[in-house]
Design a protein around this motif. Structure first.
Motif, PDB file in Angstrom:
ATOM      1  N   GLU A 169       1.026  -1.241  -0.021  1.00  0.00           N
ATOM      2  CA  GLU A 169      -0.069   0.031  -0.018  1.00  0.00           C
ATOM      3  C   GLU A 169       0.820   1.093   0.214  1.00  0.00           C
ATOM      4  O   GLU A 169       1.978   1.295   0.744  1.00  0.00           O
ATOM      5  CB  GLU A 169      -0.926   0.050   1.273  1.00  0.00           C
ATOM      6  CG  GLU A 169      -1.904   1.169   1.131  1.00  0.00           C
ATOM      7  CD  GLU A 169      -2.837   1.068   2.639  1.00  0.00           C
ATOM      8  OE1 GLU A 169      -3.286   1.957   2.599  1.00  0.00           O
ATOM      9  OE2 GLU A 169      -2.934  -0.140   3.201  1.00  0.00           O
ATOM     10  N   TYR A 170       0.659   2.211  -0.686  1.00  0.00           N
ATOM     11  CA  TYR A 170       1.167   3.334  -0.919  1.00  0.00           C
ATOM     12  C   TYR A 170       0.706   4.409   0.512  1.00  0.00           C
ATOM     13  O   TYR A 170      -0.262   4.201   0.951  1.00  0.00           O
ATOM     14  CB  TYR A 170       0.740   4.433  -1.887  1.00  0.00           C
ATOM     15  CG  TYR A 170       1.301   4.086  -3.130  1.00  0.00           C
ATOM     16  CD1 TYR A 170       2.292   2.836  -3.823  1.00  0.00           C
ATOM     17  CD2 TYR A 170       0.994   4.755  -4.284  1.00  0.00           C
ATOM     18  CE1 TYR A 170       2.798   2.723  -4.636  1.00  0.00           C
ATOM     19  CE2 TYR A 170       1.786   4.599  -5.727  1.00  0.00           C
ATOM     20  CZ  TYR A 170       2.678   3.606  -5.564  1.00  0.00           C
ATOM     21  OH  TYR A 170       3.149   3.436  -6.905  1.00  0.00           O
ATOM     22  N   GLY A 171       1.824   4.977   1.244  1.00  0.00           N
ATOM     23  CA  GLY A 171       1.666   5.765   2.282  1.00  0.00           C
ATOM     24  C   GLY A 171       2.103   7.075   2.153  1.00  0.00           C
ATOM     25  O   GLY A 171       2.307   7.919   1.134  1.00  0.00           O
ATOM     26  N   HIS A 172       2.619   7.832   3.514  1.00  0.00           N
ATOM     27  CA  HIS A 172       3.214   8.980   3.392  1.00  0.00           C
ATOM     28  C   HIS A 172       4.296   9.140   4.191  1.00  0.00           C
ATOM     29  O   HIS A 172       4.460   8.192   5.056  1.00  0.00           O
ATOM     30  CB  HIS A 172       2.063  10.046   4.197  1.00  0.00           C
ATOM     31  CG  HIS A 172       1.110  10.354   3.167  1.00  0.00           C
ATOM     32  ND1 HIS A 172      -0.146   9.686   2.731  1.00  0.00           N
ATOM     33  CD2 HIS A 172       0.607  11.432   2.118  1.00  0.00           C
ATOM     34  CE1 HIS A 172      -1.008  10.129   2.171  1.00  0.00           C
ATOM     35  NE2 HIS A 172      -0.446  11.117   1.435  1.00  0.00           N
ATOM     36  N   PRO A 173       5.138   9.752   3.909  1.00  0.00           N
ATOM     37  CA  PRO A 173       4.933  11.205   3.231  1.00  0.00           C
ATOM     38  C   PRO A 173       5.244  10.782   1.670  1.00  0.00           C
ATOM     39  O   PRO A 173       5.724   9.736   1.454  1.00  0.00           O
ATOM     40  CB  PRO A 173       6.231  12.111   3.661  1.00  0.00           C
ATOM     41  CG  PRO A 173       7.188  11.141   4.203  1.00  0.00           C
ATOM     42  CD  PRO A 173       6.403  10.106   4.694  1.00  0.00           C
ATOM     43  N   VAL A 174       4.953  11.950   0.975  1.00  0.00           N
ATOM     44  CA  VAL A 174       5.143  11.681  -0.597  1.00  0.00           C
ATOM     45  C   VAL A 174       6.117  12.742  -1.003  1.00  0.00           C
ATOM     46  O   VAL A 174       5.805  14.194  -0.614  1.00  0.00           O
ATOM     47  CB  VAL A 174       3.896  11.821  -1.162  1.00  0.00           C
ATOM     48  CG1 VAL A 174       4.075  11.558  -2.748  1.00  0.00           C
ATOM     49  CG2 VAL A 174       2.923  10.675  -0.993  1.00  0.00           C
ATOM     50  N   GLY A 175       7.114  12.422  -1.879  1.00  0.00           N
ATOM     51  CA  GLY A 175       8.013  13.378  -2.250  1.00  0.00           C
ATOM     52  C   GLY A 175       7.920  13.655  -3.699  1.00  0.00           C
ATOM     53  O   GLY A 175       7.802  12.871  -4.578  1.00  0.00           O
ATOM     54  N   PHE A 176       7.910  14.970  -4.316  1.00  0.00           N
ATOM     55  CA  PHE A 176       7.798  15.343  -5.426  1.00  0.00           C
ATOM     56  C   PHE A 176       9.004  16.327  -5.900  1.00  0.00           C
ATOM     57  O   PHE A 176       9.720  17.039  -5.082  1.00  0.00           O
ATOM     58  CB  PHE A 176       6.609  16.353  -5.739  1.00  0.00           C
ATOM     59  CG  PHE A 176       5.504  15.732  -5.225  1.00  0.00           C
ATOM     60  CD1 PHE A 176       4.709  15.124  -6.373  1.00  0.00           C
ATOM     61  CD2 PHE A 176       4.877  15.503  -4.070  1.00  0.00           C
ATOM     62  CE1 PHE A 176       3.377  14.423  -6.501  1.00  0.00           C
ATOM     63  CE2 PHE A 176       3.644  14.909  -3.882  1.00  0.00           C
ATOM     64  CZ  PHE A 176       2.855  14.390  -5.027  1.00  0.00           C
ATOM     65  N   GLY A 177       9.659  15.904  -6.782  1.00  0.00           N
ATOM     66  CA  GLY A 177      10.961  16.656  -7.657  1.00  0.00           C
ATOM     67  C   GLY A 177      10.562  18.022  -8.012  1.00  0.00           C
ATOM     68  O   GLY A 177       9.220  18.249  -8.264  1.00  0.00           O
ATOM     69  N   ARG A 178      11.463  18.841  -8.240  1.00  0.00           N
ATOM     70  CA  ARG A 178      11.319  20.152  -8.933  1.00  0.00           C
ATOM     71  C   ARG A 178      10.485  20.389 -10.162  1.00  0.00           C
ATOM     72  O   ARG A 178       9.826  21.053 -10.395  1.00  0.00           O
ATOM     73  CB  ARG A 178      12.775  20.584  -8.998  1.00  0.00           C
ATOM     74  CG  ARG A 178      12.722  22.278  -9.753  1.00  0.00           C
ATOM     75  CD  ARG A 178      14.122  22.436 -10.216  1.00  0.00           C
ATOM     76  NE  ARG A 178      15.327  21.907  -9.533  1.00  0.00           N
ATOM     77  CZ  ARG A 178      16.107  22.682  -8.731  1.00  0.00           C
ATOM     78  NH1 ARG A 178      15.653  23.804  -8.173  1.00  0.00           N
ATOM     79  NH2 ARG A 178      16.972  21.989  -8.118  1.00  0.00           N
ATOM     80  N   ALA A 179      10.509  19.327 -11.025  1.00  0.00           N
ATOM     81  CA  ALA A 179       9.727  19.311 -12.317  1.00  0.00           C
ATOM     82  C   ALA A 179       8.329  19.442 -11.910  1.00  0.00           C
ATOM     83  O   ALA A 179       7.491  19.775 -12.651  1.00  0.00           O
ATOM     84  CB  ALA A 179       9.955  18.085 -13.023  1.00  0.00           C
TER      85      ALA A 179
END
Length: 196
Positions: free
Chosen positions: A140-150
Motif C-alpha cells: 500500500e502507498y503511504g506518506h510522506p510523498v516526495g515530489f521533484g522540482r519538475a
C-alpha cells in the motif's frame, strides 16, 4: 538532491471525523499521543519530532485559528502559512508557493504521528527532479510523498479538496519499500491515537 528538499506539513484540515467522535472542541492535532519512542506529545509535535534534522526547510500550512499548532511548529523551526481553506490541494499549493525554488518537496500529513524518521529519510532520498517518491508498506502507498522540482507548477496549481494523487498518472514513481506501518496510519478517530 536531498539538501534542497523542503518539508511541507499539511495541517489545515478541519478534523471533522475526529471532532464527531471526541467532541466539537477537540482538535486532533493537539490530542495527546504516545509516540513510537514512548514519549507523550501532541499529534502535531510527534509529527515534528519525527522529521530528520537535516531537512531544515520546513513549512507548516494550517488554519488561522490554530495558534497552539503554529507556536509548536515555530519551536521546531517551521515557517507557517495560515490558510482560510481546509482543502488539501489548496494547502499543498500554499506550501510549495512558500518555498518554490527548492529541488523538491516532501508532503507530510499533520495527522500521521507514527512515521519513523528512517522512513522519512528514505522517501526524501528517493526524490528525483522529475519523479515522485512514495513509501510502500504491505503493498500500500503511504506518506510522506516526495515530489521533484519538475512538479513545482503542477503542485502550485492544485486547488480544493483534491490532493496531488492525480499527478501520479504518467509520472516516474519511485516506490520506497519500508517496514513501517506508520506510513499508512493517520488519526481520524480518537482510537487511532494508540499505535498497535
Amino acid at each position: 538532491m536531498q539538501d534542497s528538499i523542503g518539508v511541507i506539513i499539511l495541517a489545515a484540515g478541519a478534523g471533522s471525523r475526529f471532532r464527531q467522535a471526541a467532541g466539537p472542541d477537540k482538535d486532533k492535532l493537539l490530542a495527546d499521543c504516545t509516540g513510537r519512542d514512548g514519549g507523550v506529545r501532541s499529534v502535531i509535535e510527534q509529527v515534528l519530532v519525527n522529521l530528520p534534522a537535516h531537512l531544515d526547510k520546513r513549512v507548516l500550512v494550517t488554519r488561522e485559528d490554530r495558534h497552539q499548532t503554529v507556536r509548536m511548529a515555530q519551536a521546531y523551526g517551521c515557517d507557517c502559512v495560515e490558510l482560510d481553506s481546509p482543502g488539501l490541494g489548496d494547502s499543498i499549493a500554499a506550501g510549495v508557493q512558500a518555498c518554490p525554488d527548492l529541488g523538491g518537496w516532501l508532503m507530510v500529513l499533520g495527522d500521521m504521528p507514527f512515521i519513523l524518521p528512517a522512513s522519512v529519510e528514505q522517501v526524501a532520498a528517493g526524490i528525483r527532479e522529475d519523479g515522485i517518491s512514495v513509501p510502500v508498506f504491505a503493498g500500500e502507498y503511504g506518506h510522506p510523498v516526495g515530489f521533484g522540482r519538475a512538479f513545482a507548477s503542477k503542485l502550485m496549481a492544485l486547488t480544493g479538496d483534491r490532493g496531488a494523487k492525480a499527478l501520479f498518472a504518467g509520472a516516474r514513481v519511485v516506490e520506497v519499500p519500508v517496514d513501517d506501518p506508520g506510513v499508512t496510519w493517520d488519526i481520524d478517530v480518537p482510537e487511532a491515537l494508540v499505535f498497535k
